[in-house]
Design a protein around this motif. Structure first.
Motif, PDB file in Angstrom:
ATOM      1  N   GLY A  76      47.500   5.999  66.604  1.00  0.00           N
ATOM      2  CA  GLY A  76      48.177   5.980  65.102  1.00  0.00           C
ATOM      3  C   GLY A  76      47.899   4.788  64.418  1.00  0.00           C
ATOM      4  O   GLY A  76      48.436   4.342  63.327  1.00  0.00           O
ATOM      5  N   ILE A  77      47.437   3.544  65.457  1.00  0.00           N
ATOM      6  CA  ILE A  77      46.867   2.314  64.565  1.00  0.00           C
ATOM      7  C   ILE A  77      45.706   2.576  63.795  1.00  0.00           C
ATOM      8  O   ILE A  77      44.489   3.174  64.558  1.00  0.00           O
ATOM      9  CB  ILE A  77      47.008   1.481  65.869  1.00  0.00           C
ATOM     10  CG1 ILE A  77      48.161   1.109  66.128  1.00  0.00           C
ATOM     11  CG2 ILE A  77      46.352   0.014  64.992  1.00  0.00           C
ATOM     12  CD1 ILE A  77      49.206   0.526  65.461  1.00  0.00           C
ATOM     13  N   ALA A  78      45.554   2.179  62.658  1.00  0.00           N
ATOM     14  CA  ALA A  78      44.313   2.168  61.891  1.00  0.00           C
ATOM     15  C   ALA A  78      43.479   1.237  62.289  1.00  0.00           C
ATOM     16  O   ALA A  78      43.018   0.200  61.371  1.00  0.00           O
ATOM     17  CB  ALA A  78      44.832   2.199  60.340  1.00  0.00           C
ATOM     18  N   MET A  79      42.947   1.021  63.547  1.00  0.00           N
ATOM     19  CA  MET A  79      41.919   0.291  64.072  1.00  0.00           C
ATOM     20  C   MET A  79      40.905   1.098  64.766  1.00  0.00           C
ATOM     21  O   MET A  79      41.218   1.801  65.619  1.00  0.00           O
ATOM     22  CB  MET A  79      42.486  -0.864  64.715  1.00  0.00           C
ATOM     23  CG  MET A  79      41.483  -2.026  65.381  1.00  0.00           C
ATOM     24  SD  MET A  79      42.435  -3.324  66.045  1.00  0.00           S
ATOM     25  CE  MET A  79      41.230  -3.562  67.450  1.00  0.00           C
ATOM     26  N   PRO A  80      39.558   0.537  64.612  1.00  0.00           N
ATOM     27  CA  PRO A  80      38.635   1.547  65.603  1.00  0.00           C
ATOM     28  C   PRO A  80      38.708   0.960  66.841  1.00  0.00           C
ATOM     29  O   PRO A  80      38.813  -0.472  67.304  1.00  0.00           O
ATOM     30  CB  PRO A  80      37.110   1.299  64.774  1.00  0.00           C
ATOM     31  CG  PRO A  80      37.260  -0.129  64.129  1.00  0.00           C
ATOM     32  CD  PRO A  80      38.826  -0.033  63.725  1.00  0.00           C
TER      33      PRO A  80
END
Lengths: 470, 158
Positions: free
Chosen positions: A438-442
């Motif tokens: 759910g964290i918007a980091m690749p």
């Protein structure tokens, strides 16, 4: 002799009745800030004149539009001034439009017998917003083409007819020659003609019904005829009334002059809006709407994504309906805001909201963007060779596309230079490899070498110890 | 019928008929783009297959056929991900929120939208911000070692 000539002219050209009906009449005394309507009319005049003269050169074809504006700005004698005046008068027009709208809500300017004046004003409001939008599309720079795309995308959300509306506005499935001719025709013929007619009608009604006077704001009024009696008495009275010419005209003209001085100053100091690269759908660009739309754009960005797609369709429609219905909903006998609490609250919220959202959009803290420049090292800090390599890798792996360091860079994600609780080495390492769900980091597992990872972790650890700004 | 009433009706009818003779054709001609809109597939080449290295995101342009008289805006930018030898994904460059032009960030392997903070993954899935929908993908095929896409396989705003 001169008097005889004047009498002859006013008689033969029918000017006497115009003079009696417009300038030489008694009106209720007005405050200086009642000059906003006159200011809008004046700005419209400036826009019509400057616009007409720009149309001498402007070429409404995608092959020539951008170059013709460049020509107006750079080659034509005083072209930059005419374009600047048009641009800033347009911007101030939108500002004054909101001022006018809010003031009428505050004083109850839509109340009987002025419903007609108000309803035509609502149409004028939307027509002017349309003008302020189509106007900058004609520049045909990258801001124009993407502003058009964004607006089109909003229209495409209309149920059933969305796609057809897009094709209709664009004059085809892709933007091209027929798009610009359409926008041009709407901006210089269709809307201006309607705008002119409705402005005349609006002013005609202002002459017939007057504007909300001080007396009306001080006491309850129950019927239109009661209002008329009160207004007439006030206009005729020596203390509470005045001659429209020159008293009212002077006060209104003063406000218009002050606003014009602002327009002139902005034109002379900042000049016309700069031309961004020509409209093009292949190059990388970071367009933004004109400043008078910032607040709306900021609002869209803030809304949760379950609402935003519908909001852009519904908001203008709901706003239109509310404004149209307002005079029929609020039929209380009170005008002004001494006994009406909701208008100052609503207008206050709107003004603060617009200013806040405008600033927010100006900063756009939500936007990530590639940046090859590594974050700067604060003065006095010396990095170890490993941390320095980490700093370079921080940019190379696009960490700085989102993460600022000590306030420098994009502001989408955590600023390690200003973090509250320091993160441990292991925590950072694991996070980079596989961010939590759910964290918007690749996640970087599999595409970052162990050495690069250690260097970046090292830099982030050091960045956490950077001296705090402010 | 009274003479007066007859004249009133005659004036109204005559006026309406005249207005309609002028109004209907002008509205029709204004609606022409909608009425003439073509459907069906429209395949256009975007480059040789070898221009798209395996495992990489590559920028490409496609020529948009239009029957009007201007020369500009004939090309549209795209992103092409060739994930394997056979698999090609051709992304539209327009954000699915409001059509702002997204940019590919090789460093972070994300697409960024310049407008309201939309961020998409390498596969085009929305990760952050207003977009709810994944990036539009054009139908793509390889013919004679040339990659082709169907321009009509995405909505007009994509």
């Amino acid at each position: 002799m001169a008097k005889r000539w004047r009498t002859w002219i006013s008689d033969r050209f029918g000017l006497r009745r115009v003079y009696e009906g417009t300038l030489n009449r008694r009106v209720a005394k007005s405050s200086w800030y009642y000059g906003d309507g006159a200011t809008l009319t004046f700005l419209l005049g400036v826009l019509v004149v400057t616009g007409m003269f720009m149309s001498l050169t402007y070429t409404p074809s995608p092959d020539g539009a951008y170059e013709s504006i460049r020509f107006i700005t750079e080659k034509q004698v005083l072209g930059w001034f005419v374009r600047g005046l048009h641009y800033w008068a347009a911007g101030m027009m939108v500002v004054m439009l909101f001022f006018h709208l809010f003031r009428q809500i505050l004083v109850g300017g839509y109340k009987f017998p002025r419903e007609g004046t108000w309803l035509i004003g609502v149409i004028l409001f939307f027509a002017i917003i349309l003008m302020s939008f189509t106007g900058y599309l004609l520049r045909w720079d990258e801001r124009s083409i993407y502003a058009l795309k964004v607006a089109q995308h909003m229209f495409s959300r209309l149920p059933w007819i969305g796609e057809s509306v897009v094709v209709f506005i664009q004059g085809g499935t892709e933007p091209g020659a027929t798009t610009l001719t359409r926008l041009y025709a709407v901006h210089v013929i269709f809307v201006p003609v309607l705008l002119g007619l409705f402005v005349i009608w609006h002013i005609y009604l202002v002459i017939i019904h007057g504007v909300t006077s001080q007396e009306e704001r001080n006491q309850p009024i129950y019927t239109a005829s009661q209002q008329r009696q009160l207004y007439r008495a006030q206009a005729r009275s020596r203390e509470k009334g005045e001659n429209f010419f020159p008293m009212t005209v002077f006060k209104s003209g003063l406000m218009a002059t002050i606003v014009f001085a602002i327009v002139l100053t902005l034109t002379l100091t900042l000049g016309p809006q700069r031309l961004y690269p020509e409209a093009d759908l292949t190059t990388i660009s970071r367009p933004i709407e004109e400043w008078w739309f910032y607040w709306y754009s900021g609002l869209i960005a803030l809304l949760p994504n379950t609402i935003a797609p519908w909001f852009v369709v519904i908001f203008p429609i709901v706003l239109f309906i509310i404004l149209i219905l307002l005079p029929f909903i609020d039929r209380s006998p009170w005008r002004g805001f001494k006994k009406r609490l909701w208008p100052p609250i609503v207008v206050g919220i709107c003004v603060i909201g617009i200013l806040y959202l405008t600033d927010l959009r100006r900063r756009s803290p939500w936007t990530g963007w590639p940046d090859s420049e590594p974050p700067p090292v604060p003065a006095g800090v010396v990095l170890s060779p490993e941390a320095e390599q980490g700093r370079q890798l921080f940019a190379q792996y696009g960490c700085n596309s989102c993460h600022p360091i000590s306030g420098h860079g994009r502001k989408v994600a955590v600023d390690f230079g200003q973090i509250e609780r320091r993160l441990s080495q292991d925590y950072i390492r694991d996070y980079i490899l596989q961010p939590p769900e759910g964290i918007a980091m690749p996640g970087y597992r599999g595409r970052m070498s162990a050495q690069d990872l250690e260097r970046i972790v090292e830099f982030v650890l050091v960045a956490q110890t950077f001296p705090r700004s402010q | 019928m009274e003479r007066r009433t007859f004249l009133q009706i005659a004036i109204a009818t005559g006026g309406l008929v005249t207005a309609a003779i002028v109004a209907i054709p002008v509205i029709g001609t204004a609606l022409s783009p909608v009425l003439r809109r073509e459907s069906g597939e429209l395949w256009q080449p975007i480059g040789a297959l070898e221009n798209f290295p395996i495992g990489q995101m590559t920028r490409a342009n496609v020529t948009v056929p239009r029957d009007d008289w201007s020369q500009t805006l004939r090309e549209k930018g795209l992103y092409v991900l060739r994930s394997s030898n056979a698999e090609l994904i051709v992304f539209s460059r327009n954000c699915t929120d409001l059509s702002c032009p997204i940019v590919w960030d090789e460093g972070s392997n994300c697409f960024f939208c310049p407008c309201h903070g939309g961020i998409f993954s390498r596969q085009g899935d929305p990760m952050k911000g207003p977009p709810k929908r994944a990036l539009y993908r054009y139908a793509a095929r390889v013919r004679n070692d040339t990659v082709e896409i169907d321009l009509r396989s995405v909505p007009p705003m994509a």
